[in-house]
Design a protein around this motif. Structure first.
Motif, PDB file in Angstrom:
ATOM      1  N   ALA A  31       0.861  -1.178   0.000  1.00  0.00           N
ATOM      2  CA  ALA A  31       0.000   0.000   0.000  1.00  0.00           C
ATOM      3  C   ALA A  31       0.895   1.225   0.000  1.00  0.00           C
ATOM      4  N   ASP A  32       0.482   2.262  -0.710  1.00  0.00           N
ATOM      5  CA  ASP A  32       1.336   3.435  -0.837  1.00  0.00           C
ATOM      6  C   ASP A  32       0.504   4.703  -0.925  1.00  0.00           C
ATOM      7  N   VAL A  33       1.138   5.837  -0.594  1.00  0.00           N
ATOM      8  CA  VAL A  33       0.498   7.139  -0.674  1.00  0.00           C
ATOM      9  C   VAL A  33       1.564   8.182  -0.998  1.00  0.00           C
ATOM     10  N   HIS A  34       1.197   9.172  -1.774  1.00  0.00           N
ATOM     11  CA  HIS A  34       2.134  10.213  -2.188  1.00  0.00           C
ATOM     12  C   HIS A  34       1.437  11.564  -2.108  1.00  0.00           C
ATOM     13  N   GLY A  35       2.163  12.579  -1.627  1.00  0.00           N
ATOM     14  CA  GLY A  35       1.575  13.898  -1.501  1.00  0.00           C
ATOM     15  C   GLY A  35       2.535  15.014  -1.854  1.00  0.00           C
ATOM     16  N   GLU A  36       1.975  16.132  -2.295  1.00  0.00           N
ATOM     17  CA  GLU A  36       2.757  17.328  -2.607  1.00  0.00           C
ATOM     18  C   GLU A  36       2.038  18.548  -2.035  1.00  0.00           C
ATOM     19  N   ASP A  37       2.816  19.508  -1.567  1.00  0.00           N
ATOM     20  CA  ASP A  37       2.242  20.707  -0.963  1.00  0.00           C
ATOM     21  C   ASP A  37       3.296  21.803  -0.955  1.00  0.00           C
ATOM     22  N   GLU A  38       3.001  22.887  -0.277  1.00  0.00           N
ATOM     23  CA  GLU A  38       3.954  23.983  -0.115  1.00  0.00           C
ATOM     24  C   GLU A  38       4.097  24.311   1.359  1.00  0.00           C
ATOM     25  N   LEU A  39       5.314  24.661   1.734  1.00  0.00           N
ATOM     26  CA  LEU A  39       5.601  25.036   3.109  1.00  0.00           C
ATOM     27  C   LEU A  39       6.531  26.244   3.079  1.00  0.00           C
ATOM     28  N   GLY A  40       6.037  27.370   3.577  1.00  0.00           N
ATOM     29  CA  GLY A  40       6.840  28.583   3.553  1.00  0.00           C
ATOM     30  C   GLY A  40       7.178  29.046   2.156  1.00  0.00           C
ATOM     31  N   GLY A  41       6.264  28.789   1.217  1.00  0.00           N
ATOM     32  CA  GLY A  41       6.507  29.178  -0.165  1.00  0.00           C
ATOM     33  C   GLY A  41       7.398  28.235  -0.944  1.00  0.00           C
ATOM     34  N   ARG A  42       7.812  27.137  -0.312  1.00  0.00           N
ATOM     35  CA  ARG A  42       8.666  26.162  -0.986  1.00  0.00           C
ATOM     36  C   ARG A  42       7.898  24.859  -1.208  1.00  0.00           C
TER      37      ARG A  42
END
Length: 211
Positions: A190-201
């Motif tokens: 089982a797998d999961v992947h995520g993308e986001d921004e933190l402090g504009g990065r």
């Protein structure tokens, strides 16, 4: 150049895909088996130099590359957020690096340098056979690689794009078939992947569990 002073090269992927009615896609050739997140990365796309040790132990150092066919079906009414994949094939045979002949030569060279005579080498050979490693009965060398999926195996995957902040894709994977010892190897994950921004990065994260 490998550690046995040889040169070699091989294709990572080469396949053809055909769109069929009903949202079905047929793919055939040589390609990375759809198993988890990490297995689909090309060598130059990997976020780290080495893949996770769990992947190496279950799928091989270079991942699970299949020579066969796959059907991918986007479930109706899901806007391709749910995709089911199922296929069959055999794993690619690697010709570079750790060949049986190379491993045997390296072992014999190490024994010679250690000052062991022929009789002591035969005794050690018998002891290795009893413990499941060392010289094999056919003149080769027992290797953990033989436990990997080999000639003829099934694989499947359920993929989902949840559209949740911080999580862009997740999935369940399965593979089972014959290994180099003539027995059955099966594994699931089982797998999961995520993308986001933190402090504009931009940041990304992923997690995989194998069994």
């Amino acid at each position: 150049r490998d550690r046995f002073d040889g040169w070699d090269s091989e294709w990572e992927e080469g396949y053809a895909a055909l769109d069929l009615p009903g949202g079905v896609v047929l793919r055939g050739g040589q390609f990375f088996a759809p198993f988890g997140q990490e297995n689909g990365y090309h060598l130059h796309d990997r976020p780290f130099v080495e893949p996770p040790i769990s992947m190496i132990r279950l799928l091989g150092e270079e991942g699970l590359v299949v020579q066969g066919a796959e059907l991918a079906w986007a479930l109706p009414g899901t806007d391709e957020k749910w995709i089911v994949r199922f296929g069959y094939g055999q794993s690619r045979e690697h010709t570079h690096g750790a060949t049986r002949e190379g491993r045997r030569e390296a072992y014999e060279e190490a024994v010679e340098h250690a000052g062991e005579d022929h009789e002591e080498g035969e005794v050690e050979e018998e002891e290795h056979e009893e413990h499941g490693h060392g010289f094999a009965g056919d003149g080769g060398v027992y290797d953990a690689e033989e436990a990997y999926l080999g000639d003829g195996f099934f694989f499947g995957r359920l993929e989902h794009k949840p559209g949740i902040a911080g999580i862009d894709r997740a999935g369940l994977s399965f593979a089972a078939g014959k290994n180099g010892f003539g027995r059955t190897t099966w594994t699931a994950g089982a797998d999961v992947h995520g993308e986001d921004e933190l402090g504009g990065r931009p940041i990304w994260w992923q997690g995989e569990v194998f069994y």
